[in-house]
Design a protein around this motif. Structure first.
Motif, short mmCIF file in Angstrom:
data_model
loop_
_atom_site.label_atom_id
_atom_site.label_comp_id
_atom_site.label_asym_id
_atom_site.label_seq_id
_atom_site.Cartn_x
_atom_site.Cartn_y
_atom_site.Cartn_z
N GLU A 111 0.81 -1.22 0.00
CA GLU A 111 0.00 0.00 0.00
C GLU A 111 0.85 1.27 0.00
O GLU A 111 0.63 2.18 -0.82
CB GLU A 111 -0.95 0.01 1.20
N LYS A 115 0.98 3.86 -3.10
CA LYS A 115 0.39 5.18 -2.86
C LYS A 115 1.36 6.28 -3.29
O LYS A 115 0.96 7.28 -3.92
CB LYS A 115 0.03 5.33 -1.38
N ASN A 141 -8.69 -1.85 -1.96
CA ASN A 141 -7.53 -1.13 -1.44
C ASN A 141 -6.82 -0.34 -2.53
O ASN A 141 -6.14 0.65 -2.24
CB ASN A 141 -6.55 -2.09 -0.77
N LYS A 144 -8.31 2.91 -2.20
CA LYS A 144 -7.75 3.59 -1.04
C LYS A 144 -6.38 4.18 -1.37
O LYS A 144 -6.02 5.27 -0.90
CB LYS A 144 -7.64 2.61 0.14
N SER A 182 -16.35 1.16 -5.45
CA SER A 182 -15.22 1.95 -4.97
C SER A 182 -14.91 3.15 -5.86
O SER A 182 -13.99 3.91 -5.58
CB SER A 182 -13.96 1.06 -4.88
#
Length: 238
Positions: A111, A115, A141, A144, A182
């Motif tokens: 992650e 990101k 995710n 996210k 999402s």
């Protein structure tokens, strides 16, 4: 309608086998567009065994449809994408010695890394798609992380399609639903062909794009490139 992006890596592989410029990768990309493809995909690797970094730079000058650059986001890839500024960067978790993409990202374990990469690419004005297995958690995710889209790795669908297409599509439909909830766009690719593409497009109408290279170029050896692209486009209209 789902858009067709033609991956031209195999054309470059054929060129590189003999040296020189036959077949001409740039002309082939322009022909794909002329024959109806709505995008061009490349996956430059560090050893340049097919698409070369110089190819990517030259392609950017002439492509008028969407340009998609796949690859593992190491320093060289990031430098190239920031320089070229394609419409889309598809992040794939394969190392330099992998023959072909064989798994999606674990967007939970990676992650923080993804990101930061996504942020850099957005700052460069590039849409980000993350290559994932058909797993709702991985899809959720990715949202996210800040990705714009996910690309579903369809190898398992293609493998199981012949035995039981209804079962083969189920995890992909669930992943597509997760993407929609999402707010993610949805791409798909790997081992898609004239036999299994129409059912995928019919069952997952929210697909934005499919990226197809190996099977399409193989079919073109027998059917011709123009005819083959038209046949693939027809599968997406069913």
């Amino acid at each position: 309608m789902t858009r067709l992006s033609v991956n031209i890596n195999k054309i470059a592989t054929l060129r590189n086998a003999r040296g020189g410029n036959n077949p001409d990768v740039i002309k082939s990309a322009l022909d794909c567009e002329r024959f109806g493809a709505q995008g061009i995909t490349v996956h430059p690797r560090p050893d340049e065994r097919h698409i070369r970094y110089d190819d990517v730079i030259e392609l950017k000058k002439v492509i008028t449809t969407e340009f998609n650059i796949e690859g593992y986001p190491d320093d060289r890839y990031m430098e190239l994408v920031k320089r070229v500024k394609p419409a889309q960067a598809t992040l794939v978790p394969d190392g330099p010695h992998v023959l072909t993409s064989n798994a999606g990202w674990d967007t939970l374990a990676h992650e923080a890394f993804l990101k930061e990469i996504t942020k850099e690419l957005h700052e460069a004005g590039v849409r980000v798609s993350i290559f994932v297995d058909p797993d709702s958690k991985m899809v959720e995710n990715a949202a996210k992380i800040g990705a714009d889209r996910v690309e579903l790795y369809t190898e398992s669908y293609a493998t199981k399609y012949v035995e039981n297409k209804e079962n083969a599509i189920l995890p992909f439909k669930k992943a597509a639903e997760a993407a929609s909830k999402s707010g993610l766009g949805l791409n798909a690719g790997h081992d898609l062909d004239l036999d299994n593409l129409a059912y995928l497009a019919k069952e997952i109408p929210e697909l934005d794009e499919v990226s197809i290279g190996h099977a399409l170029i193989c079919d073109a050896l027998y059917l011709g490139l123009e005819n083959t692209i038209q046949m693939y486009l027809k599968q997406l209209k069913i």
